[in-house]
Design an enzyme around this catalytic site. Structure first.
Site, PDB file in Angstrom:
ATOM      1  N   LYS A  45       0.826  -1.381   0.105  1.00 48.96           N
ATOM      2  CA  LYS A  45       0.258   0.097   0.359  1.00 48.96           C
ATOM      3  C   LYS A  45       0.981   1.400  -0.383  1.00 48.96           C
ATOM      4  O   LYS A  45       0.444   2.068  -0.555  1.00 48.96           O
ATOM      5  CB  LYS A  45      -0.789   0.113   1.634  1.00 48.96           C
ATOM      6  N   GLY A 169      -4.243 -12.042 -12.445  1.00 49.52           N
ATOM      7  CA  GLY A 169      -4.706 -11.025 -12.462  1.00 49.52           C
ATOM      8  C   GLY A 169      -5.348 -11.110 -11.257  1.00 49.52           C
ATOM      9  O   GLY A 169      -6.632 -10.259 -10.581  1.00 49.52           O
ATOM     10  N   GLY A 170      -5.005 -11.485 -10.408  1.00 50.68           N
ATOM     11  CA  GLY A 170      -6.715 -11.484  -9.137  1.00 50.68           C
ATOM     12  C   GLY A 170      -5.350 -10.268  -8.514  1.00 50.68           C
ATOM     13  O   GLY A 170      -5.114  -9.558  -8.943  1.00 50.68           O
ATOM     14  N   ILE A 172      -2.908  -9.134  -5.964  1.00 47.60           N
ATOM     15  CA  ILE A 172      -0.910  -9.103  -5.727  1.00 47.60           C
ATOM     16  C   ILE A 172      -1.362  -8.725  -7.037  1.00 47.60           C
ATOM     17  O   ILE A 172      -0.659  -7.946  -7.706  1.00 47.60           O
ATOM     18  CB  ILE A 172      -1.704 -10.164  -5.315  1.00 47.60           C
ATOM     19  N   ASP A 295      -4.227 -17.676   7.211  1.00 52.10           N
ATOM     20  CA  ASP A 295      -4.517 -18.610   6.034  1.00 52.10           C
ATOM     21  C   ASP A 295      -4.153 -19.735   6.306  1.00 52.10           C
ATOM     22  O   ASP A 295      -4.586 -20.044   5.090  1.00 52.10           O
ATOM     23  CB  ASP A 295      -3.467 -17.159   4.953  1.00 52.10           C
ATOM     24  N   HIS A 428     -22.376  15.923   2.407  1.00 59.80           N
ATOM     25  CA  HIS A 428     -21.491  16.336   1.262  1.00 59.80           C
ATOM     26  C   HIS A 428     -20.943  17.639   1.859  1.00 59.80           C
ATOM     27  O   HIS A 428     -20.942  18.280   2.556  1.00 59.80           O
ATOM     28  CB  HIS A 428     -23.306  16.833   0.856  1.00 59.80           C
TER      29      HIS A 428
END
Length: 451
Positions: A45, A169-170, A172, A295, A428
């Site tokens: 990030k 193309g996921g 990561i 995981d 807003h």
């Protein structure tokens, strides 16, 4: 409690367990914080943020700001990225130390349902939590090395590659493709499934593909990789349709596998399936007092899921009887440009569950959102509801929409009806208003959009 692994799941279990008065041994072969902090979410990030700044400098003149883009200094980028990681690591070490958690450095192995051994020393606990995390996967016969790299090497590159082939193309693959394109590289993604980010709602995938075409990020979907040849100047990547792509580097981003090998799990009767640890909904393995989180447990491989599971297990062990975590209620974000964020089930999954006529959807285009116009972003918010029932899915794409998914998570997890949330007031001008507008449209009273 003896915890094997100090990533997001392990350290969360340790901190919550300590808070509840349990004595904790936290075993880690590398650094507390695991993949997410050191080699995953946080450093990627940081790169994505520097990529966003590069794009903003390039486009600054259209906003009346005179600035010239001089290029990317990877040494400085890495210093910034490592600084962010370093500060967070220091903070985490402080928390663990203040909680009086015993951190044991070394390679741990389960030797009995109540014992983990580290370099010959046994650590016995009334409860054991397996939290050994994941590793970057490759494909059968595909050797990683030289100019074929994984996300871990990609995070430490000292230069911007001239061209890259991204295999996968996921999340990561898409994030790195986005960074490198912003840095000025020529990028080609190869994905075997029919769409980029294939686990997302198809409307998001198609919109991301459109945005990537506009950004001149090349991609081939529905295309299987067949081989790679390393040359003096780079790689020659071939696909099953007989085509080849040449580039300086190839990033292997075909997902992450559970890190469970040679840790004594199977020998101690822990139920396993394709390398994953099988648990019940209370994350218990069915063996002694052994739990598993993160995981290594089948499901979404996300740091915040592991974190929540770690807290859950600590509370379960302490006898608090926490409510099981609902997997579909876990938010997912891909931090590319544009960002993709979602929570709940896709339209296709909803139709499978409730039938084609049992589902209602609405898409609110960010073109009608003032703040999105100011940020010069396009995209939409899509809501999926059971007909006459609650909202079961929130899906969105656009710059910075990852910050909006928190409200969507509340709607899905609290089984909110469109009428309930349409009554909420959204500030807003914010992109957050797009959530309110989508809810109004789904409740049958669209203001700035047509249903």
């Amino acid at each position: 409690m003896v915890i094997l692994g100090a990533g997001s799941g392990g350290y969360a279990a340790a901190l919550r367990g300590a808070e509840l008065g349990l004595k904790i041994a936290l075993i880690e072969a590398d650094k507390v914080g695991g993949t997410c902090l050191h080699r995953g979410c946080i450093p990627t990030k940081a790169l994505l943020h520097s990529a966003e700044v590069a794009d903003e400098v390039r486009e600054s003149e259209s906003l009346g700001v005179k600035a010239s883009f001089e290029g990317i200094d990877m040494t400085a980028v890495n210093t910034y990225k490592d600084g962010v990681v370093g500060r967070l690591y220091k903070g985490l070490q402080g928390l663990v130390s203040a909680a009086k958690i015993d951190v044991i450095s070394g390679w741990g192995k389960l030797v009995a349902p109540d014992t983990v051994e580290v370099d010959g020393t046994p650590y016995k606990g009334k409860h054991v939590v397996l939290a050994s995390g994941s590793y970057s996967k490759s494909l059968p016969g595909l050797e990683v090395g030289g100019r074929v790299i994984t996300s871990e090497q990609a995070l430490t590159l000292d230069h911007v590659p001239g061209s890259v082939v991204v295999l996968g193309g996921g999340v990561i693959g898409v994030e790195f493709a986005s960074v490198w394109k912003s840095y000025g590289a020529d990028v080609t993604i190869i994905e075997a499934l029919p769409h980029l980010v294939p686990n997302e709602d198809e409307a998001l995938s198609k919109n991301l593909e459109r945005a990537f075409r506009k950004r001149k990020i090349n991609f081939k979907v529905g295309t299987r990789f067949s081989g790679v040849e390393q040359t003096d100047s780079g790689v020659k990547v071939s696909t099953e349709d007989g085509k080849t792509v040449e580039a300086e580097l190839m990033l292997v981003a075909v997902g992450r596998g559970p890190a469970t090998q040679d840790l004594g799990y199977e020998e101690n009767g822990i139920p396993m399936e394709r390398g994953f640890v099988v648990t019940d909904e209370r994350l218990h393995t069915g063996v002694g007092n052994v739990y598993a989180v993160g995981d290594i447990v089948p499901g979404l491989q996300l740091a915040h899921r592991g974190f929540q599971q770690g807290i859950f297990v600590a509370e379960e062990i302490a006898g608090l009887k926490p409510a099981p975590i609902v997997e579909s209620g876990i938010p997912r974000v891909t931090y590319s440009e544009p960002e993709v964020a979602s929570v709940g089930i896709t339209e296709a999954q909803a139709k499978e569950q409730y039938g084609d006529d049992g589902v209602e959807t609405v898409e609110y285009n960010l073109g009608g959102n003032g703040r999105s116009q100011i940020l010069k972003t396009a995209g939409f918010v899509k809501l999926v509801r059971e007909k006459d029932g609650p909202i079961v899915g929130v899906h969105m794409i656009g710059s910075r929409v990852g910050e909006l998914v928190g409200e969507g998570q509340m709607w899905v997890n609290w089984e909110a009806y469109p009428d309930d949330v349409a009554a909420l007031v959204h500030a807003h001008p914010t992109q957050n208003e797009a959530m309110g507008e989508a809810a109004l449209a789904l409740a049958g009273k669209p203001l700035h959009s047509h249903n």
